[in-house]
Design an enzyme around this catalytic site. Structure first.
Site, PDB file in Angstrom:
ATOM      1  N   THR A   5       0.802  -1.207   0.000  1.00 34.29           N
ATOM      2  CA  THR A   5       0.000   0.000   0.000  1.00 34.29           C
ATOM      3  C   THR A   5       0.841   1.266   0.000  1.00 34.29           C
ATOM      4  O   THR A   5       0.294   2.357  -0.067  1.00 34.29           O
ATOM      5  CB  THR A   5      -0.935   0.026   1.224  1.00 34.29           C
ATOM      6  OG1 THR A   5      -0.165  -0.091   2.413  1.00 34.29           O
ATOM      7  CG2 THR A   5      -1.940  -1.101   1.156  1.00 34.29           C
ATOM      8  N   GLY A   6       2.207   1.127   0.038  1.00 30.88           N
ATOM      9  CA  GLY A   6       3.006   2.349   0.067  1.00 30.88           C
ATOM     10  C   GLY A   6       2.636   3.140   1.290  1.00 30.88           C
ATOM     11  O   GLY A   6       3.177   2.915   2.354  1.00 30.88           O
ATOM     12  N   THR A   7       1.726   4.043   1.151  1.00 30.11           N
ATOM     13  CA  THR A   7       0.876   4.504   2.240  1.00 30.11           C
ATOM     14  C   THR A   7       1.324   5.709   3.034  1.00 30.11           C
ATOM     15  O   THR A   7       2.459   5.814   3.472  1.00 30.11           O
ATOM     16  CB  THR A   7       0.615   3.371   3.250  1.00 30.11           C
ATOM     17  OG1 THR A   7      -0.005   2.308   2.580  1.00 30.11           O
ATOM     18  CG2 THR A   7      -0.275   3.809   4.360  1.00 30.11           C
ATOM     19  N   THR A   8       0.361   6.570   3.263  1.00 33.77           N
ATOM     20  CA  THR A   8       0.384   7.550   4.348  1.00 33.77           C
ATOM     21  C   THR A   8      -0.949   7.417   5.065  1.00 33.77           C
ATOM     22  O   THR A   8      -1.997   7.684   4.480  1.00 33.77           O
ATOM     23  CB  THR A   8       0.542   8.980   3.824  1.00 33.77           C
ATOM     24  OG1 THR A   8       1.753   9.087   3.063  1.00 33.77           O
ATOM     25  CG2 THR A   8       0.596   9.968   4.980  1.00 33.77           C
TER      26      THR A   8
END
Length: 227
Positions: A5-8
């Site tokens: 999800t990579g994600t922040t």
């Protein structure tokens, strides 16, 4: 290839509840595999969580814990606490020593009040007023640390979105849109694609006049038909 999800992802408390926010980009290595995935998962009627890391791991851990809490509720006819979800997740993740790539932010409301926890892949956890996880968390946590204070619902949503935006703009693995989830004593409000990031403001199409390209040389070829 494993989808991550990579994600922040961001979580924060406000005066009467908890805000969760997340970007919607999913990646396979350097490739964006999904521009609009969902990273906010519903556990019970008033408990939600965000997942970062490997998409399948985060989703399966959330589903497993949700199933445990619903079994508890049906068996004992009592609403589960947020700490119950935290305990189920941390014990499950700790058994695998970090082998499950799921980092979670858990927010919810129960009979003991508003709660916000961060849970790491090795099984460690922490309670906080605000938190950010994922590859874009550096920019997000800087925004939260500089601007967090006692806020109402609308101010908290704006700050959560600004924090995720800071993560998106400083991390290639985060991007697309921002989902927001508001949890208060009245219930859960999920705001899908609440804000779009990186959309071009200039939507005009470029039109080139036919005479804008100068023809410097022209050659005419005879067509030879062969039978």
């Amino acid at each position: 290839m494993i989808t991550k999800t990579g994600t922040t992802i961001v979580g924060m408390k406000y005066k009467t509840g908890v805000i969760l926010a997340a970007d919607t980009r999913s990646t396979q290595g350097p490739v964006v595999s999904d521009k609009n995935c969902v990273k906010i998962h519903q556990i019970t009627d008033k408990i939600m969580c965000c997942g970062a890391g490997t998409a399948a791991d985060a989703s399966r851990v959330a589903r497993m814990a949700s199933r445990e809490l619903r079994l508890f509720q049906n068996k004992y006819l009592r609403l589960p606490l947020v700490s119950h979800f935290r305990k189920v997740c941390t014990q499950h993740l700790h058994k695998y020593g970090g082998g499950i790539g799921a980092a979670l932010i858990v927010g919810g409301i129960d009979s003991e009040g508003c709660h916000l926890y961060e849970i790491h892949p090795h099984g460690s956890e922490n309670s906080a007023l605000f938190v950010s996880l994922g590859s874009g968390s550096l920019g997000a946590i800087a925004t939260l640390e500089s601007r967090y204070r006692a806020m109402d619902k609308d101010e908290a949503i704006d700050l959560a979105c600004d924090a995720v935006k800071a993560g998106i703009l400083n991390d290639l693995y985060s991007g697309s849109n921002i989902d927001v989830c508001v949890i208060d004593y009245s219930g859960v409000e999920f705001l899908r694609n609440y804000r779009r990031i990186g959309v071009s403001e200039n939507t005009d199409t470029l039109v080139y006049p036919l005479d804008s390209v100068r023809i410097k040389r022209e050659e005419v070829f005879d067509i030879v038909e062969e039978y």
